[in-house]
Scaffold this active site. Sequence first.
Site, PDB file in Angstrom:
ATOM      1  N   GLU A 189     -41.440   5.731  55.831  1.00 31.11           N
ATOM      2  CA  GLU A 189     -40.927   5.913  54.463  1.00 31.11           C
ATOM      3  C   GLU A 189     -40.678   7.384  54.155  1.00 31.11           C
ATOM      4  O   GLU A 189     -41.578   8.095  53.728  1.00 31.11           O
ATOM      5  CB  GLU A 189     -41.926   5.338  53.437  1.00 31.11           C
ATOM      6  CG  GLU A 189     -41.441   5.505  52.003  1.00 31.11           C
ATOM      7  CD  GLU A 189     -42.406   4.981  50.935  1.00 31.11           C
ATOM      8  OE1 GLU A 189     -43.552   4.627  51.278  1.00 31.11           O
ATOM      9  OE2 GLU A 189     -42.008   4.942  49.768  1.00 31.11           O
ATOM     10  N   LYS A 235     -38.177   2.421  55.301  1.00 30.07           N
ATOM     11  CA  LYS A 235     -38.286   2.277  53.840  1.00 30.07           C
ATOM     12  C   LYS A 235     -37.710   3.519  53.182  1.00 30.07           C
ATOM     13  O   LYS A 235     -38.440   4.494  52.955  1.00 30.07           O
ATOM     14  CB  LYS A 235     -39.754   2.083  53.451  1.00 30.07           C
ATOM     15  CG  LYS A 235     -39.996   2.005  51.951  1.00 30.07           C
ATOM     16  CD  LYS A 235     -41.369   1.437  51.625  1.00 30.07           C
ATOM     17  CE  LYS A 235     -41.621   1.478  50.129  1.00 30.07           C
ATOM     18  NZ  LYS A 235     -42.775   0.673  49.711  1.00 30.07           N
TER      19      LYS A 235
END
Length: 337
Positions: free
Chosen positions: A177, A219
């Site tokens: 992420e 992500k």
Amino acid sequence: MLPTTLKEIANYIVADGKGILAADESTGTIEKRFKSIDVESTEENRRKYREMLFRSSAMTEAIGGVILFDETLRQNAADGTPLREVILSQKSLPGIKVDQGVQPFNGSDTEKTTQGLDGLNERCKEYDNLGAKFTKWRAVINIGDSIPSNDCINDNMMSLAKYASIAQQNNMVPIVEPEVIMDGNHSIDQCYDVTKNVLQKLFDLLEKENVSIKGTLLKPNMVVSGTENEYQAPVQEVAEKTVECLKLSIPSDLPGVVFLSGGQSDLDATAHLDAMNKIGGFNWKLSFSYGRALQQSALKTWLGEDENLDAAQNAFSHRALMNKNAALGVWDQSQEG
Ligand code: 13P
């Protein structure tokens, strides 16, 4: 049959329009969320709230994985069942946040670096034994005057790549992420450039660290206008720029992209995802891994009262199903009721 290999786990989580519930708020963050509804953040209240989400009716259909904070992976439901088993009984997989939050990068006021590589292998071994099937590590990149610096991007992407390698060695899918933060007065084109640069660096380093891309989920943020910018790009522009940016930056054998919501409203997060899937033309699944955009309405409905638990479950299920429709590109405003 539950998936076992890294590739099977990654594909399972994003199959058939399913996405991820990010319920991995750290102790400080969940305290802030509870404060907004005037509820004390006790272990019992955190258990009650999260158990409510995990037992909701849309879980099986719309949520392929749930990201947990350390406490929740070890916590039991009111009837004594481990919460991770409640999640599995919904045919969803438990995952775990393994980073240890952000600190200033090189003493900077504005740039951050994520902590947590020390002892990560040992912690991952334990999480694998506790039944976690995937992990998450969040890096934070701010846009502002002369930032982000290349040093900060390189440092953060290197940590993400090292983390991903360690997670895979312990049989867990890494969710990488790299969050380019929305706050600021930057334009959507600046967000596009920074996001592209960050993602290209990340996949370059993942390859160098021999991370299996087929067993990884990304992500990212969407490409949006800074929250203080006077021009707020409309839904279609966000969707087109985000898809174009991803196509230029990520390999086609990545199984899925699961966006963070990052402070977007519930409806914006759903509408953007739907518009991207309506554009199509990519190999990866485009789905969601929302925290706030999935939980906000449930939190505001619950208000800490037992009598509101059913209504809060309905609020959560509605958002989860709307986002599933968006991940399939079949959402429209009229479904919001
Ligand atoms: P938001 O969707 O609220 O940004 O949370 C996602 C997340 O897991 C941030 O790390």
